[in-house]
Design a protein around this motif. Structure first.
Motif, short mmCIF file in Angstrom:
data_model
loop_
_atom_site.label_atom_id
_atom_site.label_comp_id
_atom_site.label_asym_id
_atom_site.label_seq_id
_atom_site.Cartn_x
_atom_site.Cartn_y
_atom_site.Cartn_z
N GLY A 9 0.79 -1.21 0.00
CA GLY A 9 0.00 0.00 0.00
C GLY A 9 0.83 1.27 0.00
O GLY A 9 0.28 2.37 -0.06
N ASN A 10 2.16 1.14 0.06
CA ASN A 10 3.01 2.33 0.11
C ASN A 10 3.96 2.38 -1.07
O ASN A 10 5.04 3.00 -0.99
CB ASN A 10 3.80 2.37 1.42
N LEU A 11 3.59 1.75 -2.17
CA LEU A 11 4.45 1.72 -3.35
C LEU A 11 4.70 3.13 -3.88
O LEU A 11 5.84 3.45 -4.27
CB LEU A 11 3.82 0.85 -4.44
N ARG A 12 3.69 3.96 -3.91
CA ARG A 12 3.85 5.31 -4.45
C ARG A 12 4.97 6.06 -3.72
O ARG A 12 5.84 6.66 -4.35
CB ARG A 12 2.52 6.08 -4.33
N GLN A 13 4.96 6.00 -2.39
CA GLN A 13 5.99 6.71 -1.63
C GLN A 13 7.35 6.05 -1.79
O GLN A 13 8.38 6.74 -1.82
CB GLN A 13 5.62 6.77 -0.15
N ALA A 14 7.37 4.73 -1.92
CA ALA A 14 8.65 4.04 -2.14
C ALA A 14 9.28 4.49 -3.44
O ALA A 14 10.51 4.66 -3.53
CB ALA A 14 8.42 2.52 -2.16
N LEU A 15 8.47 4.72 -4.46
CA LEU A 15 8.98 5.21 -5.74
C LEU A 15 9.50 6.63 -5.62
O LEU A 15 10.53 6.98 -6.21
CB LEU A 15 7.88 5.12 -6.80
N VAL A 16 8.79 7.47 -4.87
CA VAL A 16 9.26 8.84 -4.66
C VAL A 16 10.58 8.84 -3.91
O VAL A 16 11.52 9.57 -4.27
CB VAL A 16 8.21 9.67 -3.88
N ASP A 17 10.69 8.02 -2.88
CA ASP A 17 11.94 7.94 -2.12
C ASP A 17 13.09 7.47 -3.00
O ASP A 17 14.22 7.98 -2.90
CB ASP A 17 11.77 7.00 -0.93
N ALA A 18 12.81 6.49 -3.85
CA ALA A 18 13.83 6.01 -4.77
C ALA A 18 14.25 7.10 -5.74
O ALA A 18 15.45 7.29 -6.01
CB ALA A 18 13.31 4.79 -5.53
N ALA A 19 13.28 7.83 -6.25
CA ALA A 19 13.57 8.92 -7.18
C ALA A 19 14.42 9.99 -6.51
O ALA A 19 15.35 10.54 -7.12
CB ALA A 19 12.28 9.53 -7.71
N LEU A 20 14.14 10.29 -5.26
CA LEU A 20 14.91 11.31 -4.54
C LEU A 20 16.38 10.92 -4.42
O LEU A 20 17.27 11.75 -4.57
CB LEU A 20 14.30 11.55 -3.16
N GLU A 21 16.63 9.65 -4.15
CA GLU A 21 18.02 9.19 -4.07
C GLU A 21 18.70 9.29 -5.42
O GLU A 21 19.87 9.69 -5.52
CB GLU A 21 18.05 7.75 -3.56
N LEU A 22 17.98 8.93 -6.47
CA LEU A 22 18.55 9.01 -7.82
C LEU A 22 18.76 10.45 -8.25
O LEU A 22 19.76 10.78 -8.91
CB LEU A 22 17.64 8.27 -8.81
N ILE A 23 17.84 11.31 -7.91
CA ILE A 23 17.98 12.74 -8.24
C ILE A 23 19.21 13.31 -7.55
O ILE A 23 19.99 14.06 -8.14
CB ILE A 23 16.72 13.52 -7.81
N GLU A 35 14.75 2.46 -13.69
CA GLU A 35 15.76 2.49 -12.64
C GLU A 35 15.16 2.88 -11.30
O GLU A 35 15.56 2.36 -10.25
CB GLU A 35 16.87 3.46 -13.02
N ALA A 36 14.18 3.76 -11.33
CA ALA A 36 13.49 4.11 -10.09
C ALA A 36 12.74 2.91 -9.54
O ALA A 36 12.73 2.67 -8.32
CB ALA A 36 12.52 5.27 -10.33
N ALA A 37 12.12 2.14 -10.43
CA ALA A 37 11.41 0.92 -10.03
C ALA A 37 12.39 -0.08 -9.41
O ALA A 37 12.11 -0.69 -8.36
CB ALA A 37 10.70 0.31 -11.22
N LYS A 38 13.52 -0.26 -10.06
CA LYS A 38 14.53 -1.19 -9.54
C LYS A 38 15.02 -0.75 -8.17
O LYS A 38 15.21 -1.58 -7.26
CB LYS A 38 15.70 -1.28 -10.52
N THR A 43 8.72 -4.06 -10.12
CA THR A 43 8.84 -4.17 -11.57
C THR A 43 8.53 -2.83 -12.22
O THR A 43 7.77 -2.02 -11.67
CB THR A 43 7.86 -5.22 -12.13
N PRO A 44 9.11 -2.56 -13.39
CA PRO A 44 8.82 -1.29 -14.08
C PRO A 44 7.33 -1.07 -14.33
O PRO A 44 6.85 0.07 -14.26
CB PRO A 44 9.59 -1.43 -15.39
N ALA A 45 6.61 -2.15 -14.60
CA ALA A 45 5.18 -2.01 -14.87
C ALA A 45 4.42 -1.44 -13.67
O ALA A 45 3.41 -0.75 -13.83
CB ALA A 45 4.59 -3.36 -15.26
N TYR A 48 3.76 2.49 -13.42
CA TYR A 48 2.72 3.14 -14.21
C TYR A 48 1.35 3.07 -13.56
O TYR A 48 0.40 3.69 -14.04
CB TYR A 48 2.70 2.54 -15.61
N ARG A 49 1.23 2.35 -12.47
CA ARG A 49 -0.02 2.38 -11.72
C ARG A 49 -0.13 3.69 -10.93
O ARG A 49 -1.21 4.03 -10.46
CB ARG A 49 -0.10 1.18 -10.77
N HIS A 50 0.98 4.39 -10.80
CA HIS A 50 0.99 5.61 -9.99
C HIS A 50 1.46 6.84 -10.75
O HIS A 50 1.03 7.95 -10.44
CB HIS A 50 1.89 5.40 -8.76
#
Length: 205
Positions: A9-23, A35-38, A43-45, A48-50
């Motif tokens: 239920g917290n995938l959206r925030q996990a992706l944001v946190d991952a993006a912040l590290e990559l940024i 790469e954010a998904a990884k 999975t990359p798919a 796109y749910r978010h």
């Protein structure tokens, strides 16, 4: 780097946190959604749910950054009361503190090329942050005769620009590499010069 994983239920925030590290490590254009998904351990798919694309992901990181930024600015403003001058100076210092503590958010907000009007929520969060500084400028400028008083929006924009310049030139990267003074001292003295020019700080203070 190991996969970060996420709670159900917290995938959206996990992706944001991952993006912040990559940024922070690669810049806002230095990674893909895959790469954010990884980084988030999905999975990359699943991305796109978010988010429809990388820009939407960065926009959400920026929105969250502005919310943190606005909270810090409001706290700084309140901590300076009842002095309008102290509140105004505190908001400037809060800008430096935010840039240091939240570099990923800072880059997403100011260096990604994402418009603050990309989403209504992003625009609202950005507006809340700027409103704090404008409120501080309004209160401080009440001491200036009306015929000599600059618009509060211009007043606050000048200090925002000064704060941003100090961050960009002297507060990022290796400490002390570009100036023999601390960013805090540079900003405080710059604000002092500006306020003296408006007659808000005595020349001998």
């Amino acid at each position: 780097m190991p996969k970060r994983g996420y709670h159900h239920g917290n995938l959206r925030q996990a992706l944001v946190d991952a993006a912040l590290e990559l940024i922070e490590s690669r810049g806002p254009t230095g990674f893909t959604l895959s790469e954010a998904a990884k980084q988030a351990g999905v999975t990359p798919a699943a991305v796109y749910r978010h988010f429809e694309g990388r820009e939407d992901l960065i926009a959400e990181a920026a929105r969250q950054g502005y919310e943190i930024f606005a909270d810090l600015m409001e706290y700084a403003y309140d901590s300076g009361q009842p002095s309008a001058l102290a509140s105004f100076e505190a908001t400037g210092r809060a800008y430096l503190a935010f840039a240091r503590k939240h570099p990923g958010h800072y880059v997403a907000m100011f260096e990604s090329g994402i418009s603050i009007n990309r989403t209504a929520d992003l625009a609202l969060a950005a507006g809340r942050a700027s409103a704090v500084l404008e409120k501080a400028a309004t209160e401080l400028s009440e001491h200036i005769p009306p015929e000599k008083r600059p618009p509060a929006a211009m007043f606050s924009a000048h200090i925002w620009a000064m704060s941003h310049g100090v961050v960009e030139l002297f507060a990022r990267g290796e400490a002390g590499a570009r100036a023999p003074f601390s960013p805090e001292d540079l900003l405080e003295s710059g604000i002092g010069v500006y306020l003296r020019g408006l007659g808000l700080v005595p020349p001998d203070e």
